[in-house]
Design a protein around this motif. Structure first.
Motif, PDB file in Angstrom:
ATOM      1  N   ALA A 147      -3.811   7.193  13.119  1.00  0.00           N
ATOM      2  CA  ALA A 147      -3.988   8.432  12.390  1.00  0.00           C
ATOM      3  C   ALA A 147      -3.248   9.764  12.227  1.00  0.00           C
ATOM      4  CB  ALA A 147      -5.943   9.457  12.703  1.00  0.00           C
ATOM      5  N   TYR A 148      -2.255  10.082  13.410  1.00  0.00           N
ATOM      6  CA  TYR A 148      -1.480  11.031  13.168  1.00  0.00           C
ATOM      7  C   TYR A 148      -0.497  10.597  12.724  1.00  0.00           C
ATOM      8  CZ  TYR A 148       1.957  13.899  15.648  1.00  0.00           C
ATOM      9  OH  TYR A 148       2.934  15.789  15.551  1.00  0.00           O
ATOM     10  N   TYR A 149      -0.054   9.732  12.429  1.00  0.00           N
ATOM     11  CA  TYR A 149       0.184   8.513  11.600  1.00  0.00           C
ATOM     12  C   TYR A 149       0.600   8.402  10.120  1.00  0.00           C
ATOM     13  CZ  TYR A 149       3.616   4.997   8.844  1.00  0.00           C
ATOM     14  OH  TYR A 149       4.181   4.920   7.845  1.00  0.00           O
ATOM     15  N   PHE A 150      -0.170   8.672   9.806  1.00  0.00           N
ATOM     16  CA  PHE A 150      -1.254   8.276   8.638  1.00  0.00           C
ATOM     17  C   PHE A 150      -0.943   9.851   7.761  1.00  0.00           C
ATOM     18  CE2 PHE A 150      -3.153   4.278   8.699  1.00  0.00           C
ATOM     19  CZ  PHE A 150      -2.177   3.657   7.584  1.00  0.00           C
ATOM     20  N   THR A 151      -1.399  10.901   8.534  1.00  0.00           N
ATOM     21  CA  THR A 151      -1.499  12.167   8.529  1.00  0.00           C
ATOM     22  C   THR A 151      -0.046  12.687   8.312  1.00  0.00           C
ATOM     23  OG1 THR A 151      -3.812  12.469   9.334  1.00  0.00           O
ATOM     24  CG2 THR A 151      -2.167  14.112   8.771  1.00  0.00           C
ATOM     25  N   VAL A 152       0.610  12.810   9.165  1.00  0.00           N
ATOM     26  CA  VAL A 152       2.106  13.511   9.182  1.00  0.00           C
ATOM     27  C   VAL A 152       2.834  12.686   8.162  1.00  0.00           C
ATOM     28  CG1 VAL A 152       4.148  13.685  10.671  1.00  0.00           C
ATOM     29  CG2 VAL A 152       1.746  14.668  11.363  1.00  0.00           C
ATOM     30  N   SER A 153       3.233  10.538   8.980  1.00  0.00           N
ATOM     31  CA  SER A 153       4.178  10.438   7.442  1.00  0.00           C
ATOM     32  C   SER A 153       4.400  10.071   6.383  1.00  0.00           C
ATOM     33  CB  SER A 153       5.016   9.717   8.687  1.00  0.00           C
ATOM     34  OG  SER A 153       5.925   9.248   8.604  1.00  0.00           O
ATOM     35  N   GLU A 154       2.708  10.286   6.007  1.00  0.00           N
ATOM     36  CA  GLU A 154       2.089   9.638   5.482  1.00  0.00           C
ATOM     37  C   GLU A 154       1.323  10.768   4.063  1.00  0.00           C
ATOM     38  OE1 GLU A 154       1.003   5.611   4.448  1.00  0.00           O
ATOM     39  OE2 GLU A 154       2.803   4.860   5.526  1.00  0.00           O
ATOM     40  N   GLN A 155       1.082  12.071   4.834  1.00  0.00           N
ATOM     41  CA  GLN A 155       0.714  13.114   4.084  1.00  0.00           C
ATOM     42  C   GLN A 155      -0.918  12.630   3.651  1.00  0.00           C
ATOM     43  OE1 GLN A 155       3.941  12.524   2.388  1.00  0.00           O
ATOM     44  NE2 GLN A 155       4.654  14.051   4.498  1.00  0.00           N
ATOM     45  N   THR A 156      -1.148  11.515   4.093  1.00  0.00           N
ATOM     46  CA  THR A 156      -2.470  11.013   4.008  1.00  0.00           C
ATOM     47  C   THR A 156      -3.547  11.590   5.666  1.00  0.00           C
ATOM     48  OG1 THR A 156      -2.113   9.041   2.468  1.00  0.00           O
ATOM     49  CG2 THR A 156      -3.925   9.221   3.300  1.00  0.00           C
ATOM     50  N   MET A 186      -8.984  10.035   3.214  1.00  0.00           N
ATOM     51  CA  MET A 186      -9.155  10.640   2.356  1.00  0.00           C
ATOM     52  C   MET A 186      -8.393  10.830   0.879  1.00  0.00           C
ATOM     53  SD  MET A 186     -11.838  12.033   3.722  1.00  0.00           S
ATOM     54  CE  MET A 186     -12.796  13.642   2.516  1.00  0.00           C
ATOM     55  N   MET A 187      -8.898  10.764  -0.307  1.00  0.00           N
ATOM     56  CA  MET A 187      -7.753  10.343  -1.108  1.00  0.00           C
ATOM     57  C   MET A 187      -7.756  12.045  -1.746  1.00  0.00           C
ATOM     58  SD  MET A 187      -6.871   7.032  -1.728  1.00  0.00           S
ATOM     59  CE  MET A 187      -6.308   7.467  -0.156  1.00  0.00           C
ATOM     60  N   PRO A 188      -6.067  12.089  -2.469  1.00  0.00           N
ATOM     61  CA  PRO A 188      -6.139  13.156  -3.138  1.00  0.00           C
ATOM     62  C   PRO A 188      -6.884  14.407  -3.438  1.00  0.00           C
ATOM     63  CG  PRO A 188      -4.010  11.613  -3.267  1.00  0.00           C
ATOM     64  CD  PRO A 188      -4.932  10.716  -3.082  1.00  0.00           C
ATOM     65  N   SER A 241      -6.269  11.072   7.695  1.00  0.00           N
ATOM     66  CA  SER A 241      -6.983   9.166   7.877  1.00  0.00           C
ATOM     67  C   SER A 241      -7.952   9.849   9.507  1.00  0.00           C
ATOM     68  CB  SER A 241      -6.105   8.914   8.213  1.00  0.00           C
ATOM     69  OG  SER A 241      -5.206   8.282   7.355  1.00  0.00           O
ATOM     70  N   ALA A 242      -9.024   8.918   9.434  1.00  0.00           N
ATOM     71  CA  ALA A 242      -9.287   9.241  10.786  1.00  0.00           C
ATOM     72  C   ALA A 242      -9.291   7.222  11.074  1.00  0.00           C
ATOM     73  CB  ALA A 242     -10.985   9.259  10.239  1.00  0.00           C
ATOM     74  N   VAL A 243      -9.230   6.938  12.401  1.00  0.00           N
ATOM     75  CA  VAL A 243      -9.196   5.879  13.379  1.00  0.00           C
ATOM     76  C   VAL A 243      -9.470   5.468  13.823  1.00  0.00           C
ATOM     77  CG1 VAL A 243      -6.935   3.836  13.398  1.00  0.00           C
ATOM     78  CG2 VAL A 243      -6.627   5.630  12.057  1.00  0.00           C
TER      79      VAL A 243
END
Ligand SMILES: [Zn+2]
Length: 293
Positions: free
Chosen positions: A146-155, A181-183, A157-159
């Protein structure tokens, strides 16, 4: 419940969901690697996260490798997944087994450790693979992805990823989901989903009760206009072959190969993913040497 992976959206596409039951594939992997319970949970969560992320790839030939190593006794976990739901993985120390944590759960965070990175490598057939990495957040795997998606891909996410290990070391239930969550999605909606996820039972508790992956999503996204798109069957599959192992041998270089040949012993090469060994007799090494000369 049989293993199954589905893609879905909620709230007119503002929320993207990928969810899977992975009990059978995690069972196969942990049997192959003869894992103790904490190792089973660590490897099983990484395999489930990998298969969910792999299903997000665009092309059949793309692959995604995730690695996590925080300096703990697990000695790292590596998983490779493809778009079609196939996945393989291994854990550095399959015998790691720690006492349960204060929540009564398998101590995955302690086994992985926190002193290191979660790495994501996407091979999309380009010259260079995409490599993203984040420092390990908790080592519990789901939080780290979740942290990877939020920080690295700016998305945002809940995992959720879970593995229940039975007393005979087989896997009772495994599965998880990634919710993104989509843009342009409303922040209010993100809050509602966050609260909802805190209220619902764990994904493995729902799988253990016999709920299908569709029923689990319908339960979480009740009244949120859930749309389920397609399903595939994820599976534990190793794609190693003698040719691939030969390519690895070639890559160590002529001089080292010559040295191996001069020793006159049979070289045994082990595939870490499926524990299959490939024997290269001196005459096989000679053939390779002749071919690269
Ligand atoms: Zn293999």
């Amino acid at each position: 419940m049989k293993d199954k992976l589905i893609r879905a959206t909620a709230k007119d596409g503002q929320v993207r969901i990928i969810a899977a039951i992975t009990t059978e594939l995690v069972n196969e992997a942990t049997k192959t690697h003869e894992c103790m319970p904490t190792a089973s949970a660590a490897l099983g969560r990484m395999l489930t996260g990998g298969v969910l992320m792999g299903a997000m790839l665009k092309n059949d030939t793309d692959s995604l490798t995730t690695q996590i190593d925080g300096g703990g006794e697990a000695k790292g976990v590596t998983v490779t997944a493809h778009h079609d739901g196939s996945v393989k993985g291994y854990i550095g120390n399959p015998k790691v087994d720690l006492p349960l944590n204060e929540k009564g759960k398998l101590e995955v965070g302690g086994a992985i450790g926190k002193n290191g990175y979660l790495k994501v490598i996407k091979d999309m057939g380009l010259k260079e693979p995409y490599v993203g990495q984040v420092p390990i957040y908790t080592g519990e795997v789901g939080d780290d992805i979740a942290y990877y998606f939020t920080v690295s891909e700016q998305t945002p996410s809940a995992v959720a990823l879970g593995v229940l290990v039975d007393t005979d070391l087989s896997i009772k239930a495994a599965g998880g989901f990634i919710i993104q969550m989509m843009p342009g999605a409303s922040e209010f909606l993100a809050d509602i989903i966050t609260y909802r996820l805190e209220e619902v039972p764990s994904v493995t508790a729902m799988i253990e009760k016999g709920m299908t992956i569709e029923e689990i999503l319908e339960f979480i996204f009740e009244d949120m206009d859930l749309k389920i798109y397609d399903a595939l069957v994820p599976a534990y599959k190793c794609d190693c072959s003698r040719e691939r192992v030969e390519r690895v041998l070639i890559s160590i270089g002529k001089d080292d190969l010559q040295e191996i040949y001069d020793e006159g012993k049979t070289e045994e090469i082990l595939c870490h993913f499926c524990n299959k060994t490939y024997d290269f007799k001196p005459e096989d090494i000679k053939k390779i040497l002749e071919a690269i000369n």
